[in-house]
Design a protein around this motif. Structure first.
Motif, mmCIF file in Angstrom:
data_model
loop_
_atom_site.group_PDB
_atom_site.id
_atom_site.type_symbol
_atom_site.label_atom_id
_atom_site.label_comp_id
_atom_site.label_asym_id
_atom_site.label_seq_id
_atom_site.Cartn_x
_atom_site.Cartn_y
_atom_site.Cartn_z
ATOM 1 N N LEU A 172 -5.522 7.644 -6.153
ATOM 2 C CA LEU A 172 -5.479 6.396 -5.402
ATOM 3 C C LEU A 172 -6.060 6.630 -4.020
ATOM 4 C CD1 LEU A 172 -4.251 3.443 -5.008
ATOM 5 C CD2 LEU A 172 -2.308 4.600 -4.005
ATOM 6 N N CYS A 207 0.823 -1.204 0.000
ATOM 7 C CA CYS A 207 0.000 0.000 0.000
ATOM 8 C C CYS A 207 0.857 1.255 0.000
ATOM 9 C CB CYS A 207 -0.911 0.010 1.236
ATOM 10 S SG CYS A 207 -2.225 -1.189 1.128
ATOM 11 N N ILE A 208 1.908 1.241 0.803
ATOM 12 C CA ILE A 208 2.788 2.410 0.846
ATOM 13 C C ILE A 208 3.475 2.587 -0.507
ATOM 14 C CG2 ILE A 208 4.892 3.325 1.882
ATOM 15 C CD1 ILE A 208 4.009 2.208 4.519
ATOM 16 N N VAL A 210 -6.393 4.387 -0.488
ATOM 17 C CA VAL A 210 -6.043 3.129 0.174
ATOM 18 C C VAL A 210 -6.774 3.078 1.509
ATOM 19 C CG1 VAL A 210 -4.182 1.836 1.249
ATOM 20 C CG2 VAL A 210 -3.763 3.059 -0.870
ATOM 21 N N TYR A 270 -4.662 8.046 2.003
ATOM 22 C CA TYR A 270 -4.367 6.833 2.760
ATOM 23 C C TYR A 270 -5.200 6.852 4.026
ATOM 24 C CZ TYR A 270 -1.319 2.914 4.116
ATOM 25 O OH TYR A 270 -0.825 1.669 4.437
ATOM 26 N N LEU A 317 0.413 13.155 -0.032
ATOM 27 C CA LEU A 317 -0.175 11.936 0.479
ATOM 28 C C LEU A 317 -1.071 12.353 1.634
ATOM 29 C CD1 LEU A 317 2.011 8.811 1.170
ATOM 30 C CD2 LEU A 317 -0.332 9.044 1.819
ATOM 31 N N GLN A 368 -2.201 12.401 -6.828
ATOM 32 C CA GLN A 368 -2.012 12.416 -5.380
ATOM 33 C C GLN A 368 -2.645 11.153 -4.808
ATOM 34 O OE1 GLN A 368 -4.081 16.085 -4.653
ATOM 35 N NE2 GLN A 368 -2.195 17.271 -4.758
ATOM 36 N N ALA A 369 -2.451 10.942 -3.509
ATOM 37 C CA ALA A 369 -2.969 9.708 -2.909
ATOM 38 C C ALA A 369 -3.637 9.998 -1.577
ATOM 39 C CB ALA A 369 -1.833 8.706 -2.716
ATOM 40 N N GLN A 411 2.174 8.854 -7.513
ATOM 41 C CA GLN A 411 2.637 10.219 -7.702
ATOM 42 C C GLN A 411 3.742 10.338 -8.745
ATOM 43 O OE1 GLN A 411 3.114 12.378 -4.051
ATOM 44 N NE2 GLN A 411 2.155 10.733 -2.892
ATOM 45 N N LEU A 470 -3.309 11.720 4.670
ATOM 46 C CA LEU A 470 -3.475 10.627 5.628
ATOM 47 C C LEU A 470 -4.681 10.878 6.519
ATOM 48 C CD1 LEU A 470 -2.285 8.092 7.046
ATOM 49 C CD2 LEU A 470 -1.033 9.649 8.506
ATOM 50 N N ALA A 481 1.030 4.122 -2.827
ATOM 51 C CA ALA A 481 0.777 5.531 -2.518
ATOM 52 C C ALA A 481 1.895 6.416 -3.076
ATOM 53 C CB ALA A 481 0.647 5.727 -1.011
ATOM 54 N N VAL A 526 7.571 5.405 4.666
ATOM 55 C CA VAL A 526 7.212 6.118 3.440
ATOM 56 C C VAL A 526 8.415 6.875 2.907
ATOM 57 C CG1 VAL A 526 5.627 7.771 2.421
ATOM 58 C CG2 VAL A 526 4.872 6.363 4.305
#
Lengths: 322, 365
Positions: free
Chosen positions: B220, B120-121, B222, B142, B190, B139-140, B128, B192, B124, B154
């Protein structure tokens, strides 16, 4: 649930209360059409209601960059863990008896009291001991609180009632459970596996939420059992095939952990390896042990050696000559 | 379109019943009325009448995907334009048909420690990677429910990805793109979110569509893991099933409406058979239908394997992978840090097809 927290049209709040929907949890657990049916509100109103309640529930915590870590009190062991133990999540230390698990835990109880610049958290620890043999002599050196429990119900009430009080007062920033295996292994037989799994999950969830609410590391000590045939390989298949022993409590418990460490005794004594180091009086007769990282999100599978001596648990950097 | 049945519209059941019993059977019967007339005739409130008329009068193009006409060719082109998020393990990317597909939901199951969070990391970070290197430049988001998202990891993975791109940079476009692809930008793009229980997770899912509309560059999402909050404190398993189904539907809708790849991780549990026990994905049988694709990570001896278990378009396959300090990688190819100057040996990003449409990446806002 506090309806004053959310900014909603009074008509909407009234309709929701009349529909007997009392908590934010219920608002979010019902689907849009179900809520419409119960409250007789329009589609747009229900949509807005759910989003407003969601915003109130999801209080986004400030995410800072680097977490502080709790040192183990020894630089070699700390470097195995890239700094020490995280403040959030459950760390398990599994190993056979007299491998040194309790020693490591007590050393943690000591290091949590160090000032922050030395890797501590400037607070005490709660040491929950569930086994009969408790090294009280050792504990006289430490100023931590300890509780001795027998039935598992007391453990649950301790974790859910007494420990949060101590944590919320800020006096305590570490919780050690030594050991978790003792309670769950004997109380339940194989056919009660489902019931045991349920209790384990609930217990793990309570510990987890304590850890996150109070930013406190939780360390659990687990025992190991012999790896017997295929059954165990499927159960605890973490790439530990060359091990003759595996941590108990199965995959249900393993799913709750952030980090799993395994400790064991080697057949070497310190005198054989490093005669120079062993010449110090407090190291006499020490057996070399290994601490292994089985899984952790930020660490590769690795291990290091350590010994237990009068002044505590000390990692050994040098490798054996042979 | 005027002949469409009233019953087929998305009104509340009570409203539908009132409309039908008042004699309004097709859209044509309704659309010429005024709201006050409709509310009096059907016995519904003014506001409901207003909503009904708005819905009925909307042209076919606005009335949701079921009404809008799309040929299969257009659908195929649209899907291919969306792209994929690579995993940096070329064997797995190949098995997946390029990577984790954008616009669909993918589930990753595995025992603790096998590498779900690692993957997953990696995803993420990979989401990008700039378009000129074959990535999506997006962008992601999480969503962490277990607390296993560690920033230091990360940083490791992002550093390795940036270094990899630096080594294979050939032209000026790539050099320019590298200016905005650094470890700092990866961390800052990212988003979070932490959810401590299932109510917070439900809440976050309700808030996600608005967040994605405000941040159209996200490619994305997650959720690591979706199992953890749902595996305890549920006395009523049917409630759990209902909530999970609802969540799955919402996530599928989010994936296609906002063009994001949704990745969910699941835990494994033991199922006791007659004289053996096996590890199966958690959350029950019906959850197996939730995601479009299912990937199962498992150990065989000391090696890790990823199996594509369920996919509408790809064949079932099992590929080996490993977790290195740099992240999620292939097994056969040597570690990139060992052979710095030979890009042909590393999982090549350049051979990834560029997003369709040279005029631009669909993710460019």
């Amino acid at each position: 649930m506090d309806w004053d927290q959310v900014e909603l049209n009074p008509k909407v709040v009234h309709a929701v209360k009349r529909a007997n929907v009392k908590t934010f949890r219920e608002v979010l657990s019902l689907s849009g059409p179900d809520l419409q049916r119960l409250t007789k509100l329009s589609h747009a109103d229900v949509h807005h209601l759910q989003k407003t309640v969601a915003a109130a529930v999801q209080t986004d915590p400030a995410v800072t960059g680097i977490h502080q870590k709790l040192s183990l009190g020894c630089p070699v062991l700390d470097s195995l863990l890239r700094g020490g133990i995280h403040l959030l999540g459950i760390v398990e230390i599994a190993g056979e008896s007299s491998a040194g698990k309790t020693q490591i835990c007590m050393q943690l109880c000591l290091s949590v009291q160090y000032p922050r610049k030395y890797g501590g958290l400037e607070a005490g620890a709660v040491y929950i001991c569930t086994e009969d043999t408790f090294p009280t002599k050792r504990l006289q050196q430490l100023s931590s609180l300890q509780h001795k429990l027998r039935p598992e119900d007391s453990l649950n009430s301790c974790i859910s009632k007494r420990v949060p009080i101590l944590l919320s007062r800020g006096l305590v920033r570490l919780v050690v459970v030594d050991s978790i295996a003792a309670l769950f292994r004997c109380e339940f037989e194989a056919k009660d596996a489902l019931l045991r799994a349920k209790h384990l999950l609930a217990f793990g969830a309570t510990l987890h939420s304590l850890s996150h609410r109070f930013k406190t590391p939780i360390v659990c000590v687990n025992q190991v059992a012999d790896a017997v045939g295929d059954f165990d390989l499927v159960q605890s298949n973490f790439g530990l095939l060359d091990k003759k022993v595996l941590p108990t409590l199965g995959i249900t418990w393993s799913n709750q952990l952030l980090i799993r460490l395994m400790v064991s005794r080697t057949r070497f004594s310190l005198q054989e390896w490093l005669p120079g180091l062993a010449a110090q009086p407090w190291h006499l007769g020490s057996v070399v042990r290994t601490m292994e990282v089985v899984f952790a999100p930020h660490l590769p599978q690795s291990f290091c050696y350590y010994t237990v001596s009068i002044d505590g648990v000390r990692g050994v950097k040098e490798e054996p000559a042979s | 379109m005027m002949q469409r049945d009233v019953a087929s519209f998305a009104f509340a059941p009570a409203v539908k019943v009132r409309l039908i019993s008042a004699g309004f059977l097709t859209a044509k019967d309704i659309c010429d009325l005024r709201p006050t007339e409709l509310s009096k005739e059907a016995g519904i409130s003014q506001q409901e009448a207003l909503e009904v008329l708005q819905e009925v009068r909307r042209g076919p193009a606005e009335q949701g995907a079921a009404e809008s006409r799309l040929t299969a060719l257009e659908l195929l082109e649209r899907e291919q334009a969306l792209g994929t998020v690579i995993t940096f393990c070329s064997a797995l990317d190949q098995a997946l048909g390029g990577g984790i597909p954008v616009g669909k939901t993918t589930e990753i199951c595995g025992a603790p420690g096998v590498g779900k969070t690692q993957l997953c990391i990696q995803l993420a970070v990979d989401a990008q990677i700039p378009g000129c290197f074959g990535g999506l430049g997006g962008q992601a988001v999480y969503i962490d429910t277990e607390g296993s998202f560690l920033v230091e990891r990360v940083v490791d993975v992002a550093t390795a990805a940036v270094q990899h791109c630096t080594l294979i940079t050939k032209d000026t476009e790539q050099r320019e793109a590298l200016q905005s692809f650094t470890v700092e930008t990866v961390l800052s793009q990212l988003f979070l979110f932490r959810c401590h229980d299932y109510v917070e997770l439900l809440a976050q899912t309700h808030l996600l569509p608005d967040f994605l509309s405000q941040h159209p560059k996200v490619r994305l999402v997650v959720i690591d893991s979706i199992a953890f909050p749902f595996r305890h404190s549920f006395e009523d398993l049917s409630l759990r099933t209902r909530l999970l189904n609802g969540l799955a539907q919402q996530l599928t809708q989010i994936a296609s409406q906002h063009s994001v790849a949704v990745v969910l991780t699941n835990q494994m549990t033991t199922r006791i058979g007659q004289n053996q026990s096996m590890l199966v994905p958690a959350l029950g049988e019906s959850w197996g239908h939730a995601a479009t694709q299912r990937l199962i990570l498992h150990w065989e001896g000391k090696h890790r394997f990823a199996s594509l278990y369920k996919s509408p378009s790809q064949r079932e396959a099992t590929v080996p992978y490993q977790i290195t300090p740099h992240g999620f990688r292939d097994v056969q190819l040597p570690d990139p840090s060992v052979t710095p100057a030979d890009p042909s040996l590393t999982p090549s990003l350049n051979s990834r097809k560029r997003p369709r449409g040279e005029e631009g990446d669909p993710s460019d806002a």
